[in-house]
Write a protein that holds these residues in place. Sequence first.
Motif, PDB file in Angstrom:
ATOM      1  N   ALA A   1       0.793  -1.115  -0.087  1.00 20.57           N
ATOM      2  CA  ALA A   1       0.013   0.032   0.007  1.00 20.57           C
ATOM      3  C   ALA A   1       1.030   1.309   0.152  1.00 20.57           C
ATOM      4  O   ALA A   1       2.079   1.265   0.691  1.00 20.57           O
ATOM      5  N   ILE A   2       0.266   2.348  -0.615  1.00 18.77           N
ATOM      6  CA  ILE A   2       1.011   3.518  -0.413  1.00 18.77           C
ATOM      7  C   ILE A   2       0.339   4.192   0.743  1.00 18.77           C
ATOM      8  O   ILE A   2      -0.924   4.406   1.016  1.00 18.77           O
ATOM      9  N   ALA A   3       1.304   4.450   1.685  1.00 18.32           N
ATOM     10  CA  ALA A   3       0.935   4.625   3.112  1.00 18.32           C
ATOM     11  C   ALA A   3       0.787   6.145   3.541  1.00 18.32           C
ATOM     12  O   ALA A   3       0.263   6.397   4.796  1.00 18.32           O
ATOM     13  N   TYR A   4       0.895   6.898   2.339  1.00 17.94           N
ATOM     14  CA  TYR A   4       0.579   8.390   2.980  1.00 17.94           C
ATOM     15  C   TYR A   4      -0.320   8.735   1.754  1.00 17.94           C
ATOM     16  O   TYR A   4      -0.150   8.356   0.614  1.00 17.94           O
ATOM     17  N   GLY A   5      -1.036  10.056   2.061  1.00 19.34           N
ATOM     18  CA  GLY A   5      -1.836  10.587   0.864  1.00 19.34           C
ATOM     19  C   GLY A   5      -2.059  11.944   1.067  1.00 19.34           C
ATOM     20  O   GLY A   5      -1.236  12.706   1.739  1.00 19.34           O
ATOM     21  N   TYR A   6      -2.760  12.402   0.103  1.00 14.89           N
ATOM     22  CA  TYR A   6      -3.175  14.100   0.095  1.00 14.89           C
ATOM     23  C   TYR A   6      -3.670  14.462   1.134  1.00 14.89           C
ATOM     24  O   TYR A   6      -4.185  13.820   2.210  1.00 14.89           O
ATOM     25  N   LYS A   7      -3.506  15.860   1.516  1.00 13.66           N
ATOM     26  CA  LYS A   7      -3.737  16.557   2.663  1.00 13.66           C
ATOM     27  C   LYS A   7      -5.320  16.332   3.139  1.00 13.66           C
ATOM     28  O   LYS A   7      -6.295  16.378   2.351  1.00 13.66           O
ATOM     29  N   SER A   8      -5.225  15.873   4.421  1.00 14.42           N
ATOM     30  CA  SER A   8      -6.500  15.986   5.148  1.00 14.42           C
ATOM     31  C   SER A   8      -7.238  17.255   4.826  1.00 14.42           C
ATOM     32  O   SER A   8      -6.814  18.480   5.229  1.00 14.42           O
TER      33      SER A   8
ATOM     34  N   ASP B   1       1.980  16.513  -0.566  1.00 10.43           N
ATOM     35  CA  ASP B   1       1.320  17.247  -1.767  1.00 10.43           C
ATOM     36  C   ASP B   1       0.842  16.705  -2.890  1.00 10.43           C
ATOM     37  O   ASP B   1       1.191  15.657  -3.386  1.00 10.43           O
ATOM     38  N   GLY B   2       0.098  17.283  -3.682  1.00 15.64           N
ATOM     39  CA  GLY B   2      -0.773  16.536  -4.616  1.00 15.64           C
ATOM     40  C   GLY B   2       0.160  16.246  -5.731  1.00 15.64           C
ATOM     41  O   GLY B   2      -0.038  15.040  -6.162  1.00 15.64           O
TER      42      GLY B   2
ATOM     43  N   THR C   1       2.982  15.038  -5.209  1.00 11.65           N
ATOM     44  CA  THR C   1       4.069  14.081  -5.062  1.00 11.65           C
ATOM     45  C   THR C   1       3.065  12.543  -5.111  1.00 11.65           C
ATOM     46  O   THR C   1       3.360  11.497  -5.418  1.00 11.65           O
ATOM     47  N   VAL C   2       1.683  12.861  -4.675  1.00 12.82           N
ATOM     48  CA  VAL C   2       0.729  11.628  -4.620  1.00 12.82           C
ATOM     49  C   VAL C   2       0.797  11.282  -6.167  1.00 12.82           C
ATOM     50  O   VAL C   2       0.816  10.125  -6.683  1.00 12.82           O
ATOM     51  N   THR C   3       0.487  12.086  -7.021  1.00 10.41           N
ATOM     52  CA  THR C   3       0.326  11.939  -8.357  1.00 10.41           C
ATOM     53  C   THR C   3       1.557  11.219  -9.067  1.00 10.41           C
ATOM     54  O   THR C   3       1.319  10.268  -9.686  1.00 10.41           O
ATOM     55  N   ASN C   4       2.822  11.810  -8.643  1.00 12.68           N
ATOM     56  CA  ASN C   4       4.060  11.373  -9.275  1.00 12.68           C
ATOM     57  C   ASN C   4       4.238  10.033  -8.630  1.00 12.68           C
ATOM     58  O   ASN C   4       4.733   8.973  -9.347  1.00 12.68           O
ATOM     59  N   THR C   5       4.163   9.811  -7.464  1.00 14.65           N
ATOM     60  CA  THR C   5       4.214   8.525  -6.948  1.00 14.65           C
ATOM     61  C   THR C   5       3.124   7.224  -7.643  1.00 14.65           C
ATOM     62  O   THR C   5       3.993   6.242  -7.888  1.00 14.65           O
ATOM     63  N   ILE C   6       2.095   7.564  -7.837  1.00 16.06           N
ATOM     64  CA  ILE C   6       1.158   6.562  -8.574  1.00 16.06           C
ATOM     65  C   ILE C   6       1.698   6.258  -9.894  1.00 16.06           C
ATOM     66  O   ILE C   6       1.702   5.129 -10.368  1.00 16.06           O
ATOM     67  N   LYS C   7       2.094   7.510 -10.654  1.00 19.85           N
ATOM     68  CA  LYS C   7       2.480   7.428 -11.886  1.00 19.85           C
ATOM     69  C   LYS C   7       3.713   6.639 -12.160  1.00 19.85           C
ATOM     70  O   LYS C   7       4.001   5.673 -12.745  1.00 19.85           O
ATOM     71  N   ASP C   8       4.680   6.606 -11.210  1.00 25.23           N
ATOM     72  CA  ASP C   8       5.945   5.993 -11.165  1.00 25.23           C
ATOM     73  C   ASP C   8       5.726   4.558 -10.848  1.00 25.23           C
ATOM     74  O   ASP C   8       6.254   3.643 -11.576  1.00 25.23           O
TER      75      ASP C   8
ATOM     76  N   ASN D   1      -7.565  11.693  -1.539  1.00 25.95           N
ATOM     77  CA  ASN D   1      -6.528  10.993  -2.738  1.00 25.95           C
ATOM     78  C   ASN D   1      -7.015  11.127  -4.033  1.00 25.95           C
ATOM     79  O   ASN D   1      -6.661  11.284  -4.975  1.00 25.95           O
ATOM     80  N   SER D   2      -8.531  11.161  -4.117  1.00 28.46           N
ATOM     81  CA  SER D   2      -9.300  10.823  -5.338  1.00 28.46           C
ATOM     82  C   SER D   2      -8.839  11.297  -6.723  1.00 28.46           C
ATOM     83  O   SER D   2      -8.481  10.744  -7.548  1.00 28.46           O
ATOM     84  N   MET D   3      -8.779  12.531  -6.732  1.00 35.17           N
ATOM     85  CA  MET D   3      -8.525  13.236  -8.084  1.00 35.17           C
ATOM     86  C   MET D   3      -7.026  13.191  -8.240  1.00 35.17           C
ATOM     87  O   MET D   3      -6.333  13.082  -9.373  1.00 35.17           O
ATOM     88  N   PHE D   4      -6.223  13.052  -7.250  1.00 36.26           N
ATOM     89  CA  PHE D   4      -4.652  12.871  -7.510  1.00 36.26           C
ATOM     90  C   PHE D   4      -4.443  11.618  -7.937  1.00 36.26           C
ATOM     91  O   PHE D   4      -3.405  11.233  -8.579  1.00 36.26           O
ATOM     92  N   ILE D   5      -5.161  10.641  -7.465  1.00 33.47           N
ATOM     93  CA  ILE D   5      -4.975   9.209  -7.996  1.00 33.47           C
ATOM     94  C   ILE D   5      -5.424   9.262  -9.597  1.00 33.47           C
ATOM     95  O   ILE D   5      -4.539   8.585 -10.428  1.00 33.47           O
TER      96      ILE D   5
END
Length: 257
Positions: A67-74, A91-92, A94-101, A123-127
């Motif tokens: 799992a990705i254990a960190y997410g976008y800001k609460s 940051d958004g 970072t979430v986006t780039n982590t998923i992309k990578d 996380n929704s739209m950054f995913i």
Amino acid sequence: MTQSVMIGELAWPEYDRLVKDGETLVLLPIGALEQHGHHMSMNPDVLLPTAMSQSVARNIGALVAPAIAYGYKSQQKSGGGNHMPGTTSLDGMTVTNTIKDILKEFARHGVRKVAMVNGHFENSMFIVEGVDLALRELRWEGITNFSVVVLSYWDFVTEETIRTIYPYGFPGWAVEHGGVLETSLMLHLHPNLVDMSKIVEHPPATFPPYDFFPVKPEWTPCSGCLSSAKPASASKGKLLFEVCVEGISRELKVAFL
Ligand code: ZN
Ligand code: MN
């Protein structure tokens, strides 16, 4: 070594054998490290989609990525806010780039079917953005048959289950942060991480129809939860878990037919 559905628990030749022809679906849970009140650990957004992914994977013959254990800001109106102690966010971009990578690495291994299993609303739209950028870059590399389902587990809780779990009226998913849904699921799956005696009782949080930045801390109930988890129980958690696992298993089979 025992056969596991968890990718991290496989040796590479076994993983390679399972994914290189592109037929095996990979589930990627994503959550957050976020306060969930006085009565619960800070990791339900990671543990819940991970547990559901494991059961789904056993049902339909898929694998589960770490799992990705960190997410976008609460956000204050859905998670209490990013000012809260313990809540630790990305940051958004970072979430986006982590998923992309990660998606592009799976594609390099041969994987062609992925389901993002989200446990943290923000996380929704950054995913979606990470998936979109990965698909675009894979197209540039000539890979056009990589497909991704993006889902949040609570969307699989049926109307009938909602009526059973909330006979006194459903407050809405937005104020469920640290409430009956997550606490019941944690009581079912990880009872050692919940202390029902520490619940702070208060009515569901109410907010104006806009967000305000910087946040006004006084908008968030002092518990950090947006509704009371008092009516939570392990048996409600079992029902919620089974409904989500059943629904996700069924829909993924349809999506990747
Ligand atoms: Zn949560
Ligand atoms: Mn959350």
